[in-house]
Design an enzyme around this catalytic site. Structure first.
Site, PDB file in Angstrom:
ATOM      1  N   ILE A   1       0.833  -1.201   0.000  1.00  0.00           N
ATOM      2  CA  ILE A   1       0.000   0.000   0.000  1.00  0.00           C
ATOM      3  C   ILE A   1       0.869   1.252   0.000  1.00  0.00           C
ATOM      4  CG2 ILE A   1      -1.588   1.373   1.424  1.00  0.00           C
ATOM      5  CD1 ILE A   1      -3.022  -0.728  -0.059  1.00  0.00           C
TER       6      ILE A   1
ATOM      7  N   GLU B   1      -7.149 -16.674  12.458  1.00  0.00           N
ATOM      8  CA  GLU B   1      -7.839 -16.376  11.204  1.00  0.00           C
ATOM      9  C   GLU B   1      -9.338 -16.561  11.345  1.00  0.00           C
ATOM     10  OE1 GLU B   1      -6.637 -17.071   6.612  1.00  0.00           O
ATOM     11  OE2 GLU B   1      -6.762 -18.866   7.836  1.00  0.00           O
TER      12      GLU B   1
ATOM     13  N   LYS C   1      -9.541  -6.281   9.560  1.00  0.00           N
ATOM     14  CA  LYS C   1      -9.237  -7.217  10.647  1.00  0.00           C
ATOM     15  C   LYS C   1      -9.277  -6.547  12.013  1.00  0.00           C
ATOM     16  CE  LYS C   1      -6.621 -10.261   7.614  1.00  0.00           C
ATOM     17  NZ  LYS C   1      -7.102  -9.574   6.403  1.00  0.00           N
TER      18      LYS C   1
END
Length: 649
Positions: free
Chosen positions: A294, A561, A414
Site C-alpha cells: 500500500i 484467522e 481485521k
C-alpha cells in the site's frame, strides 16, 4: 519428405540460401520462357528454336543481377511481403523488355507477344514459389507453437497478430469479436468470428489459449468475457490495459496472465481532483512503510499530484531502495519536480521521527507502516503490538508536536471484532488516533479502513499463482472462507481522498463490494490457466488427480484467522461526498483513560507477559476475542523446561 527438405533449406547459411534462390529463379525464368514460347507457337517443338533461347541466355544474367541489385535476395523467404511482389514485377518487366531488345538487336526469332506471356508466367512461378515456401515455413513453425485465438479484432488485436506473426510462442488461428460489423472479415488471412463460435473453433483448430486484445474494455466487460471463456478449459492471457500502455509502463505486445482485478470485475470511480489535491499539491508529504504494497502505491499516486516533497520512511533497506529508484525514474520520465527523500528508520524511534518531521517541514502523513501478516504476528505478538500500537503512538504524538496538518492511518477490516493480535493491535492504533484528535493541536487525524488488496505481499493470489505454476496443490484454508478484495491502485486513491474529507477522528470505510469465496477464486484462476481443478476428498489421496489437473486442497484456519471479515464495528455507515467512501461513528476512549491502558500495555510488552497483553487488548473497546491459545513462539519457549540453545548456566 517436405519437412526434411524444408529443414535442410533452413539449416543453410545465408550465402548458400542466396545461391539456391538464384538457381531456382534461373530455372523458373527458363521454364516461364519455354512455356511462353510453347503457348504462343502451339507446341513445345517450335518453342525450342535456338535463336530464341539465345536471346533468353543473353538476358538471364542481366535479370539475376538486377534482382540482386534491387535487394530481392536480401529478403529472407519467411518474411516475404508486398514489397517482394513489387520488386519481382519490375524486375521481370525489365527482363521482358530486354528480351525484345536483344531479339531486335541481334535479329533473333522472338514473337512479339512472348515477352508479355513470359512476364505473366514468371510472376506466377517466382512469386508463387516464394509465397509457397513462406506458407510451408509458417505451417512448420505453427506446429511448434501454441495455437491461439485472438479475442478482439480492433487495432490492438491487429497489432498483436502482426507481432505474433514475426515470432513468439503463439500461432494465431482466428479472431473473435463481439462487434457484428467486424464478423466475417479477413485480417491477415484470418477470419473474424462471433464469440458464439468459440467452442467449434477450439475443437477445429486444437486451440490451447485465448489472448484478450481489448485494452480499452472496462473491468466489468472483461469480467463478462472471462465468464464466457472459463467453461472452455483454455488458458486465457491478455495484453496490458490501456492505462499501462498510455503511461509507458507496458507495451502492447506484452502478454500477461489475466489480472485478478478482471475476475473481480469492478470498475474504478473517477477520482475527485480537489480531494486528491487537498493534502498533497504543493505540500510536503511523508509515507511510512513506503516500500510496502500500500505504501508504495500511495507514493506513486502522491508523486503525480505534484507535492513539494515526498518523504519515504521505511525500516526495510531493500523496500526503500526499490521504491526510491522507481519514483526517481517516473519523476524523470514524466517531468515531475517533487523532491524525493528516502529515510531509513523505525516509527518507534521518536527522536528520528521528530527530526525528520521538523527538518523537512512535513504537512501530511500517510501511515501505512504495520506488521500485517496474521499468523506471523500471532507467533510474534509482542513485536506486533510494539510496531502497530506504539509505532502509531510515537508517530502520532510526534505529528502533534511538530504541527503536521493531516495524519491518515491506513487500517484494516481485521480491526473489526478481531480474533487475532494483528487485528486487535490495529484497533488500538485506531483508538490512539481517535483519542489524540480530541486533544489540543492542529493535526487532523483520520482512519481509513478496508479489506485485502489484490497482489499485496500477504495476499493469497500470488500464492495461488505460484502453486498453479508448480502444478498444485492449491491450498485453501477452509471451504467457506470469504474475503473482501480491492485493487491496490483503487485502495490508495480512495485513502488519499478519504483523508482529505476528515474533520478530525473520522473513521472512513471503503466500499469493498461483495465478499469473494476464496475457493471460488482459486478454481477460477486454475480454469483460466487452462487446467481443470478438482477438490481433494479426504482419504482418497493422489488418486483424485485422475479427474482433474490441479488439486484444491483444504488445510485449516491459521492461528487467529476468521472465516469472514467485517468492515464496521457499529450498526451502520453514512455516505460521504464520494460514492465509495463511507464514514462511521465507532467506540472510542478519551486520552487519559487510553494513556493509562497504553502504559500498562507497554509494561506487559517489556515483561513479555502474553496473558496480560491479551487481557489488556480485551479491556479496551476492541471487541477482541482470541480464537486460539497463546501462539507466541517466545512465550511458548519460556513455558518449556528445556533451556534455549546455546544458553550458558
Amino acid at each position: 519428405m517436405t519437412g526434411r527438405f524444408l529443414n535442410y533449406l533452413i539449416g543453410l547459411s545465408r550465402s548458400q540460401k542466396r545461391a539456391v534462390l538464384m538457381l531456382v529463379d534461373a530455372a523458373l525464368l527458363a521454364t516461364s520462357f519455354g512455356l511462353a514460347m510453347a503457348l504462343r507457337l502451339d507446341g513445345f517443338s517450335p518453342a525450342l528454336t535456338p535463336s530464341s533461347w539465345l536471346a533468353f541466355a543473353l538476358v538471364l544474367p542481366c535479370t539475376l543481377l538486377l534482382f540482386r541489385m534491387m535487394g530481392l535476395y536480401r529478403a529472407v523467404v519467411r518474411h516475404v511481403a508486398g514489397r517482394t511482389v513489387q520488386v519481382l514485377a519490375f524486375g521481370i518487366a525489365v527482363s521482358a523488355l530486354l528480351l525484345l531488345l536483344a531479339a531486335k538487336s541481334f535479329g533473333l526469332f522472338l514473337p512479339r507477344s512472348v515477352p508479355a506471356i513470359y512476364w505473366l508466367l514468371a510472376m506466377g512461378l517466382l512469386g508463387g514459389a516464394r509465397f509457397g515456401l513462406r506458407a510451408l515455413y509458417r505451417q512448420r513453425l505453427a506446429r511448434l507453437k501454441a495455437r491461439v485465438i485472438i479475442f478482439g479484432a480492433g487495432s490492438a488485436g491487429r497489432q498483436l497478430f502482426a507481432t505474433l506473426e514475426h515470432g513468439g510462442d503463439y500461432a494465431p488461428v482466428a479472431f473473435v469479436d463481439d462487434a457484428t460489423e467486424l464478423q466475417g472479415r479477413d485480417i491477415g488471412g484470418l477470419r473474424v468470428h462471433s464469440p458464439a463460435r468459440l467452442p467449434s473453433l477450439v475443437a477445429e483448430h486444437g486451440v490451447e489459449c485465448v489472448l484478450l486484445a481489448i485494452p480499452s474494455a472496462t473491468r466489468r466487460q472483461r469480467r463478462n468475457i472471462l465468464e464466457r471463456l472459463e467453461p472452455l478449459g483454455l488458458r486465457v492471457q491478455t495484453v496490458p490495459g490501456l492505462s499501462d500502455i498510455v503511461s509507458g509502463r507496458a507495451e502492447l505486445s506484452e502478454i500477461r496472465e489475466v489480472a485478478i482485478e478482471d475476475l473481480l470485475g469492478r470498475d474504478l470511480v473517477p477520482p475527485q481532483q480537489e480531494l486528491l489535491d487537498a493534502n498533497i499539491r504543493g505540500k510536503v508529504v511523508m509515507v511510512t512503510g513506503a516500500g510496502g504494497s500500500i505504501g508504495s502505491e500511495l507514493c506513486r499516486q502522491i508523486l503525480r499530484q505534484q507535492p513539494a516533497s515526498l518523504v519515504l520512511l521505511d525500516l526495510s533497506e531493500f523496500g526503500l531502495y526499490t521504491i526510491d529508484e522507481e519514483l526517481r525514474g517516473v519523476a524523470e520520465v514524466e517531468g515531475l519536480g517533487a523532491t524525493i527523500v528516502p529515510l531509513l528508520g523505525s516509527i518507534l524511534d521518536r527522536a528520528r521521527v521528530e527530526c525528520a518531521l521538523r527538518r523537512f517541514g512535513v504537512d501530511t502523513i500517510f501511515h501505512a507502516a504495520a506488521y500485517k501478516h496474521v499468523p506471523l504476528v500471532e507467533r510474534n505478538a509482542v513485536e506486533g503490538v510494539r510496531n502497530n500500537v506504539f509505532g502509531t503512538l510515537t508517530l502520532a504524538e510526534a505529528a502533534r508536536t511538530c504541527g503536521v496538518r493531516a495524519f491518515v492511518l491506513v487500517s484494516t477490516d481485521k480491526a473489526v471484532r478481531p480474533t487475532n493480535i494483528m487485528g486487535a493491535s490495529k484497533r488500538i492504533a485506531e483508538l490512539v488516533c481517535q483519542a489524540l484528535s480530541g486533544m489540543p493541536g492542529d493535526t487532523v487525524f483520520s482512519i481509513v479502513r478496508f479489506g485485502n488488496v489484490v497482489g499485496s505481499s500477504g495476499s493469497v493470489i500470488p500464492l495461488f499463482r505460484r502453486q498453479i505454476e508448480a502444478n498444485g496443490p492449491v491450498t485453501v484454508t477452509h471451504p467457506d472462507i470469504t474475503r473482501y478484495f480491492m485493487a491496490i491502485p483503487e485502495a490508495a486513491q480512495l485513502v488519499i481522498q478519504a483523508g482529505a474529507m476528515s474533520q478530525g477522528g473520522d473513521v472512513f470505510i471503503l466500499d469493498m463490494g461483495e465478499p469473494v469465496r476464496i475457493v471460488d477464486l482459486a478454481m477460477r484462476m486454475v480454469r483460466l490457466s487452462g487446467l481443470n481443478p478438482v477438490v481433494a476428498q479426504e482419504g482418497r489421496g493422489p488418486a483424485v488427480r485422475a479427474t482433474g489437473d490441479i488439486e484444491i486442497r483444504f488445510t485449516e484456519l491459521r492461528p487467529g484467522e476468521k472465516l469472514f471479515e467485517e468492515l464496521l464495528v457499529g450498526d451502520g455507515a453514512r455516505p460521504t461526498a464520494h460514492p465509495r467512501i463511507m464514514t462511521a461513528t465507532e467506540a472510542s476512549m478519551d486520552w487519559p483513560a487510553l494513556d493509562t491502558l497504553l502504559r500498562r500495555l507497554a509494561a506487559a510488552c517489556d515483561a513479555h507477559d502474553l496473558p496480560a497483553i491479551r487481557a489488556l487488548l480485551q479491556e479496551a473497546p476492541t471487541g477482541y476475542e482470541p480464537a486460539e491459545a497463546v501462539g507466541d513462539l517466545r512465550w511458548l519457549a519460556m513455558q518449556s523446561p528445556r533451556p534455549c540453545v546455546g544458553r550458558r548456566e
